[in-house]
Design a protein around this motif. Structure first.
Motif, mmCIF file in Angstrom:
data_model
loop_
_atom_site.group_PDB
_atom_site.id
_atom_site.type_symbol
_atom_site.label_atom_id
_atom_site.label_comp_id
_atom_site.label_asym_id
_atom_site.label_seq_id
_atom_site.Cartn_x
_atom_site.Cartn_y
_atom_site.Cartn_z
ATOM 1 N N SER A 73 0.818 -1.200 0.000
ATOM 2 C CA SER A 73 0.000 0.000 0.000
ATOM 3 C C SER A 73 0.862 1.265 0.000
ATOM 4 O O SER A 73 0.505 2.275 -0.579
ATOM 5 N N LEU B 267 3.857 5.383 -3.068
ATOM 6 C CA LEU B 267 2.461 5.185 -2.711
ATOM 7 C C LEU B 267 1.820 4.225 -3.698
ATOM 8 O O LEU B 267 1.804 4.488 -4.904
ATOM 9 N N GLY B 268 1.336 3.093 -3.184
ATOM 10 C CA GLY B 268 0.610 2.146 -4.013
ATOM 11 C C GLY B 268 -0.857 2.531 -4.056
ATOM 12 O O GLY B 268 -1.274 3.524 -3.465
ATOM 13 N N ASP B 269 -1.665 1.709 -4.735
ATOM 14 C CA ASP B 269 -3.088 2.034 -4.818
ATOM 15 C C ASP B 269 -3.960 1.069 -4.018
ATOM 16 O O ASP B 269 -5.181 1.124 -4.096
ATOM 17 N N ARG C 38 -9.873 4.343 -0.593
ATOM 18 C CA ARG C 38 -8.814 5.134 -1.213
ATOM 19 C C ARG C 38 -8.749 4.871 -2.684
ATOM 20 O O ARG C 38 -8.894 3.851 -3.204
#
Length: 163
Positions: free
Chosen positions: A111, A139-141, A163
């Protein structure tokens, strides 16, 4: 600590949802890592985090020597990684997809990830609190993995948004 206080303390802390992360470091070409639930944002200026590592942790020895660590915030689907990195041993990275970023292990699909230089190490009971100055970030999704009431989960916004 009395048995009653210890049990109550453990139950209270189990009721607090925490993010689940794997702290990583490199010992030459060999990656090391351990699962932690005790980490937090510490400062925005400069960007800093803190993470608690067990005094007996093999990873702590590497962090002490290299003065660096990576903080991999696991994704909601990565509870098997949390369990794998929570155990002792030298085979934690077997079969795990990862790559080097800023010369630290970054686990694929997380994440979020932070690369940190150690600012200070402070004893805290049976743990050492590592203060890390953030030098790189990714920053991952994915929604992050949490631990609450002794089970893994993910956060859910009150309005149902993610998110």
């Amino acid at each position: 600590m009395t048995g009653d206080l210890r049990a109550l303390f453990t139950d209270v802390m189990a009721a607090v949802p925490t993010p689940v992360s794997v702290v990583t470091a490199m010992d030459g070409d060999r990656p090391h890592g351990t699962t932690v639930s005790a980490f937090a944002s510490l400062s925005l200026e400069p960007p800093m985090v803190l993470v608690a590592l067990d005094q007996r942790s093999d990873l702590l020895k590497v962090v002490r020597a290299t003065r660096r660590f990576g903080l991999n915030v696991l994704a909601g689907t990565q509870s098997p990684l949390a369990m794998a990195f929570a155990r002792k041993g030298e085979t934690k990275f077997e079969g795990v997809a990862w790559h080097r970023a800023d010369d630290l292990p970054l686990l694929d699909g997380v994440s979020g990830w932070l690369a940190c230089d150690v600012s200070d190490l402070t004893d805290g009971g049976d743990h050492v609190v590592a203060l890390g100055s953030v030098v790189a970030a990714h920053l991952g999704d994915a929604v992050p993995l949490t631990y609450h009431a002794r089970t893994f989960g993910t956060p859910v916004a009150l309005d149902g948004a993610t998110r």
